[in-house]
Scaffold this motif. Structure first.
Motif, PDB file in Angstrom:
ATOM      1  N   VAL A  65       0.861  -1.184   0.000  1.00  0.00           N
ATOM      2  CA  VAL A  65       0.000   0.000   0.000  1.00  0.00           C
ATOM      3  C   VAL A  65       0.896   1.231   0.000  1.00  0.00           C
ATOM      4  N   SER A  66       0.608   2.160  -0.891  1.00  0.00           N
ATOM      5  CA  SER A  66       1.364   3.408  -0.924  1.00  0.00           C
ATOM      6  C   SER A  66       0.399   4.573  -1.107  1.00  0.00           C
ATOM      7  N   SER A  67       0.802   5.719  -0.591  1.00  0.00           N
ATOM      8  CA  SER A  67      -0.066   6.888  -0.660  1.00  0.00           C
ATOM      9  C   SER A  67       0.772   8.146  -0.763  1.00  0.00           C
ATOM     10  N   ASP A  68       0.326   9.083  -1.602  1.00  0.00           N
ATOM     11  CA  ASP A  68       0.976  10.377  -1.711  1.00  0.00           C
ATOM     12  C   ASP A  68       0.461  11.288  -0.613  1.00  0.00           C
ATOM     13  N   ILE A  69       1.365  11.753   0.235  1.00  0.00           N
ATOM     14  CA  ILE A  69       0.997  12.678   1.299  1.00  0.00           C
ATOM     15  C   ILE A  69       1.020  14.117   0.771  1.00  0.00           C
ATOM     16  N   SER A  70       1.965  14.373  -0.114  1.00  0.00           N
ATOM     17  CA  SER A  70       2.065  15.670  -0.784  1.00  0.00           C
ATOM     18  C   SER A  70       2.736  15.440  -2.127  1.00  0.00           C
ATOM     19  N   ASP A  71       3.047  16.523  -2.824  1.00  0.00           N
ATOM     20  CA  ASP A  71       3.711  16.376  -4.124  1.00  0.00           C
ATOM     21  C   ASP A  71       5.079  15.722  -3.994  1.00  0.00           C
ATOM     22  N   LYS A  72       5.711  15.888  -2.835  1.00  0.00           N
ATOM     23  CA  LYS A  72       7.057  15.363  -2.659  1.00  0.00           C
ATOM     24  C   LYS A  72       7.148  14.198  -1.679  1.00  0.00           C
ATOM     25  N   LEU A  73       6.138  14.034  -0.839  1.00  0.00           N
ATOM     26  CA  LEU A  73       6.210  13.048   0.238  1.00  0.00           C
ATOM     27  C   LEU A  73       5.200  11.932   0.017  1.00  0.00           C
ATOM     28  N   SER A  74       5.633  10.682   0.206  1.00  0.00           N
ATOM     29  CA  SER A  74       4.748   9.524   0.083  1.00  0.00           C
ATOM     30  C   SER A  74       5.098   8.492   1.150  1.00  0.00           C
ATOM     31  N   ALA A  75       4.149   7.613   1.431  1.00  0.00           N
ATOM     32  CA  ALA A  75       4.344   6.552   2.416  1.00  0.00           C
ATOM     33  C   ALA A  75       4.059   5.209   1.763  1.00  0.00           C
ATOM     34  N   THR A  76       4.861   4.210   2.125  1.00  0.00           N
ATOM     35  CA  THR A  76       4.706   2.865   1.559  1.00  0.00           C
ATOM     36  C   THR A  76       4.807   1.834   2.670  1.00  0.00           C
ATOM     37  N   ALA A  77       3.917   0.860   2.630  1.00  0.00           N
ATOM     38  CA  ALA A  77       3.978  -0.269   3.559  1.00  0.00           C
ATOM     39  C   ALA A  77       3.728  -1.552   2.782  1.00  0.00           C
ATOM     40  N   GLN A  78       4.495  -2.570   3.102  1.00  0.00           N
ATOM     41  CA  GLN A  78       4.318  -3.883   2.472  1.00  0.00           C
ATOM     42  C   GLN A  78       4.190  -4.936   3.561  1.00  0.00           C
ATOM     43  N   VAL A  79       3.084  -5.692   3.524  1.00  0.00           N
ATOM     44  CA  VAL A  79       2.895  -6.801   4.457  1.00  0.00           C
ATOM     45  C   VAL A  79       3.026  -8.093   3.673  1.00  0.00           C
ATOM     46  N   LEU A  80       3.721  -9.064   4.261  1.00  0.00           N
ATOM     47  CA  LEU A  80       4.053 -10.284   3.529  1.00  0.00           C
ATOM     48  C   LEU A  80       3.903 -11.491   4.447  1.00  0.00           C
ATOM     49  N   GLY A  81       3.257 -12.524   3.950  1.00  0.00           N
ATOM     50  CA  GLY A  81       3.130 -13.779   4.674  1.00  0.00           C
ATOM     51  C   GLY A  81       3.832 -14.899   3.931  1.00  0.00           C
ATOM     52  N   TYR A  95       8.022   2.675   5.080  1.00  0.00           N
ATOM     53  CA  TYR A  95       8.930   3.812   4.961  1.00  0.00           C
ATOM     54  C   TYR A  95       8.242   5.036   4.355  1.00  0.00           C
ATOM     55  N   LEU A  96       8.868   6.176   4.574  1.00  0.00           N
ATOM     56  CA  LEU A  96       8.486   7.435   3.956  1.00  0.00           C
ATOM     57  C   LEU A  96       9.505   7.784   2.877  1.00  0.00           C
ATOM     58  N   SER A  97       9.020   8.325   1.769  1.00  0.00           N
ATOM     59  CA  SER A  97       9.904   8.767   0.690  1.00  0.00           C
ATOM     60  C   SER A  97       9.721  10.275   0.476  1.00  0.00           C
ATOM     61  N   TYR A  98      10.828  10.980   0.431  1.00  0.00           N
ATOM     62  CA  TYR A  98      10.780  12.420   0.161  1.00  0.00           C
ATOM     63  C   TYR A  98      11.557  12.697  -1.120  1.00  0.00           C
ATOM     64  N   LYS A  99      10.862  13.255  -2.108  1.00  0.00           N
ATOM     65  CA  LYS A  99      11.469  13.545  -3.402  1.00  0.00           C
ATOM     66  C   LYS A  99      12.131  14.913  -3.343  1.00  0.00           C
ATOM     67  N   ILE A 100      13.440  14.904  -3.120  1.00  0.00           N
ATOM     68  CA  ILE A 100      14.188  16.154  -3.006  1.00  0.00           C
ATOM     69  C   ILE A 100      14.205  16.880  -4.345  1.00  0.00           C
ATOM     70  N   SER A 101      14.392  16.098  -5.420  1.00  0.00           N
ATOM     71  CA  SER A 101      14.344  16.634  -6.782  1.00  0.00           C
ATOM     72  C   SER A 101      13.897  15.496  -7.694  1.00  0.00           C
ATOM     73  N   ASP A 102      13.838  15.775  -8.990  1.00  0.00           N
ATOM     74  CA  ASP A 102      13.417  14.735  -9.927  1.00  0.00           C
ATOM     75  C   ASP A 102      14.368  13.542  -9.924  1.00  0.00           C
ATOM     76  N   SER A 103      15.602  13.742  -9.502  1.00  0.00           N
ATOM     77  CA  SER A 103      16.593  12.674  -9.569  1.00  0.00           C
ATOM     78  C   SER A 103      17.129  12.237  -8.203  1.00  0.00           C
ATOM     79  N   LEU A 104      16.637  12.849  -7.124  1.00  0.00           N
ATOM     80  CA  LEU A 104      17.176  12.570  -5.803  1.00  0.00           C
ATOM     81  C   LEU A 104      16.030  12.295  -4.828  1.00  0.00           C
ATOM     82  N   THR A 105      16.069  11.098  -4.176  1.00  0.00           N
ATOM     83  CA  THR A 105      15.002  10.688  -3.260  1.00  0.00           C
ATOM     84  C   THR A 105      15.595  10.210  -1.948  1.00  0.00           C
ATOM     85  N   LEU A 106      14.998  10.652  -0.848  1.00  0.00           N
ATOM     86  CA  LEU A 106      15.398  10.222   0.483  1.00  0.00           C
ATOM     87  C   LEU A 106      14.318   9.310   1.054  1.00  0.00           C
TER      88      LEU A 106
END
Length: 392
Positions: A65-81, A95-106
């Motif tokens: 499951v993933s969701s965009d929190i804002s234009d630059k910030l998103s959240a992702t969770a994966q559950v596995l059995g 985890y949270l992903s922050y898109k610093i630029s088009d080519s750089l992601t934290l």
């Protein structure tokens, strides 16, 4: 972190609801699964299988499951059995992903540690031609990282490139004991064009494996044996043999050529933990295959080697001159030497595999693998597997 134990039925119900990846209010749900059956040709065990057909050992089901929190910030969770764990569900990624630029992601949280060529899709069997990725390279106890990861992508001189820098900690299981890696740092780089892909990685960690509290009787006896060495006055030797706050290193590189009609590739890794009873491990595979419409036959050769060399000979020699009773000398010396020689391993695996793409998002695969052990002939075995891999 372990989630509440959902039943597989709950996951299947959720998958039916999300039969295709979709977006509702910026929430996207995807999933994948592997249904694998395996059986060996005799009562030998190989990759967790024996001569009784097993449908759970390597089967798994996951939702992401993933969701965009804002234009630059998103959240992702994966559950596995995993079938090997009665399909008890864990948070594989969160985890949270922050898109610093088009080519750089934290990325911050629990994410996949970029150790291998197929790390990001390791559990998604549909993404590669094998039923599972080559075990000699990919079966390590530290695939996920709790920490931060910075990813840089770009294009230069006709090549796409990607660089990952990661820092954090991991937890896994080795010999039935908790394997902890603190202050884990890793850097990996990959370049690719239309046909070639080259990749390299280097990682370093502070490693601890608590053998004395292992669920494996042999490993527990080994940990208690190191305690006995310390109690007998051989503190430095016991410290040298234990894996406790010791430096571990991981080195890997790979190359792949794929012109969409046929492919050939190889991946090589080395793992070592300094100042411990464990010896250096070296593993590699070479794979080649071709595509004929929906069919993909392939052949893969794997090799694993751990030296079993005896270190700390000067410290071990002090046991004989310590004045202890002969039986104590023999027991303690045997422990110090045997713990290292027990690491001796040298075997290869040859796998012939066949993939058939039923439709987009679903593939059927079959393979036969033969293991040949140069140290212990009793470890020779032949395994046949059949699998269905799917994504949605």
């Amino acid at each position: 972190m372990k989630a509440n134990k959902f039943s597989l039925a709950v996951l299947l119900t959720a998958s039916i609801t999300a039969s295709q990846a979709y977006a509702v209010d910026n929430v996207r749900i995807n999933g994948f699964g592997n249904v694998v059956m395996g059986v060996t040709s005799s009562d030998d065990t190989f990759l967790g299988y024996d001569d009784n057909p097993d449908f759970s050992n390597e089967s798994l089901f996951a939702l992401q499951v993933s969701s965009d929190i804002s234009d630059k910030l998103s959240a992702t969770a994966q559950v596995l059995g995993r079938g090997s764990e009665d399909f008890d569900v864990n948070f594989e990624w969160a985890y949270l992903s922050y898109k610093i630029s088009d080519s750089l992601t934290l990325v911050a949280g629990r994410s996949r540690l970029p150790l291998f060529t197929y790390s990001s899709s390791l559990d998604v069997g549909y993404t590669y031609h094998w039923i599972t990725a080559p075990s000699v390279v990919y079966n390590v106890p530290f695939n996920n990282l709790d920490g931060v990861k910075l990813s840089k992508t770009g294009y230069a001189g006709g090549w796409d490139y990607m660089v990952d820098v990661a820092f954090g900690q991991f937890k896994g299981t080795t010999l039935g004991a908790e394997n902890r890696g603190e202050n884990t740092a890793l850097i990996s780089g990959q370049i690719s064009n239309e046909t070639f892909t080259f990749r390299s990685v280097y990682g370093r960690t502070t490693n601890t494996i608590d053998l004395a509290n292992s669920e494996d009787a042999t490993a527990q006896a080994l940990g208690n044996g190191f305690d006995s060495l310390e109690a007998a006055g051989f503190v430095d030797l016991a410290d040298s043999l234990r894996i406790e706050q010791d430096t571990g290193e991981f080195v890997g590189f790979s190359v792949m050529y794929d012109n969409f009609d046929y492919f050939i590739g190889a991946e090589h890794t080395e793992i070592k933990t300094t100042n411990t009873f464990a010896n250096d491990d070296e593993a590699y595979y070479v794979t080649v295959g071709a595509r004929f419409g929906k069919w993909t036959p392939a052949l893969t050769y794997e090799n694993f080697e751990s030296s079993g060399d005896v270190k700390y000979t000067a410290q071990i020699a002090q046991i004989a001159s310590s004045g202890l009773p002969p039986e104590a000398v023999a027991a303690l010396s045997g422990l110090a030497i045997g713990s290292q020689q027990s690491q001796l391993s040298d075997y290869s695996i040859v796998t012939a595999s066949l993939r058939y793409d039923v439709t987009s998002g679903m593939a059927i695969k079959a393979d036969i693998s033969k293991r040949s052990d140069d140290v212990d002939d009793n470890q020779d075995a032949t395994l046949a597997r059949l699998a269905v891999n799917f994504v949605f």
